[in-house]
Design an enzyme around this catalytic site. Structure first.
Site, mmCIF file in Angstrom:
data_model
loop_
_atom_site.group_PDB
_atom_site.id
_atom_site.type_symbol
_atom_site.label_atom_id
_atom_site.label_comp_id
_atom_site.label_asym_id
_atom_site.label_seq_id
_atom_site.Cartn_x
_atom_site.Cartn_y
_atom_site.Cartn_z
ATOM 1 N N LYS A 260 13.053 37.174 -35.323
ATOM 2 C CA LYS A 260 14.169 37.196 -35.911
ATOM 3 C C LYS A 260 13.470 36.145 -37.483
ATOM 4 C CE LYS A 260 17.425 37.066 -32.602
ATOM 5 N NZ LYS A 260 18.069 38.733 -32.759
ATOM 6 N N SER B 219 17.869 44.138 -33.345
ATOM 7 C CA SER B 219 18.462 42.955 -34.078
ATOM 8 C C SER B 219 18.233 42.741 -35.359
ATOM 9 C CB SER B 219 18.820 41.900 -33.444
ATOM 10 O OG SER B 219 17.359 41.046 -33.824
#
Length: 193
Positions: free
Chosen positions: A77, A34
């Site tokens: 993230k 991701s």
């Protein structure tokens, strides 16, 4: 007897150093894609666990956190939206309070799905993966509570050929708008809140 005492002191010092290191930095392994192209699956990173004790996470920083749902591992993230801001995704761009972010430097590809304007709750952060079209992130109706943040990504140390300090980005386009608002408020003699 002197040798035993030196061994005990050495062990105590080693335990103290280990405990201190565990409180300040920790190693994590990236387990998903991701955050490509900036972090690859299998890379190991060092995380600064004390930096947010004296300051808040800033936009553009890469954080490690426990997601607000059951997960067997922490997430990595990038912080995009701060508490109280409004985030929207349209036309392949992320907007903060109506201002588009310039993200070409670090994302894999522009997001291909729109997201309606969403206000970020107090003490929570809106995070996105750099691989925008292959990431479980805040577009899925969750934000990161401040208490869930473990720390700030600091150093990629494995594999050795990838050794580098983690890049965190700033967004001058948001600062420019804030500076323009301040100049207008000063010329009008009003104060913006």
């Amino acid at each position: 007897m002197k040798i035993l005492r030196e061994v005990v002191i050495t062990i105590l010092v080693a335990v103290a150093v280990f405990a201190l290191l565990r409180l300040t930095v920790q190693s994590y392994t990236v387990v998903m894609s991701s955050m490509e192209p900036n972090f690859q699956e299998g890379e190991c990173i060092m995380v600064n666990k004390v930096c947010y004790r004296s300051s808040d996470p800033q936009r553009g920083e890469v954080i490690i956190f426990d997601p607000p749902f059951d997960s067997q591992y922490p997430f990595i993230k990038r912080v995009i939206g701060l508490p109280g801001e409004t985030v929207e995704i349209k036309e392949g761009k992320v907007f903060i309070d109506g201002i588009p972010l310039k993200e070409d430097e670090y994302i894999m590809a522009p997001p291909n799905e729109p997201m309606p304007a969403t206000e970020i709750p107090e003490n929570e952060y809106f995070v996105l993966g750099d691989n925008r079209n292959n990431s479980n992130d805040s577009r899925n109706d969750w934000t990161v509570p401040r208490d869930n943040i473990i720390g700030k990504a600091w150093l990629i140390y494995w594999p050795p050929n990838k050794l580098e300090v983690v890049k965190h980005y700033s967004y001058p386009e948001l600062n420019e708008v804030g500076e323009q608002e301040m100049m207008v408020s000063h010329s009008l003699g009003v104060q913006l809140e």
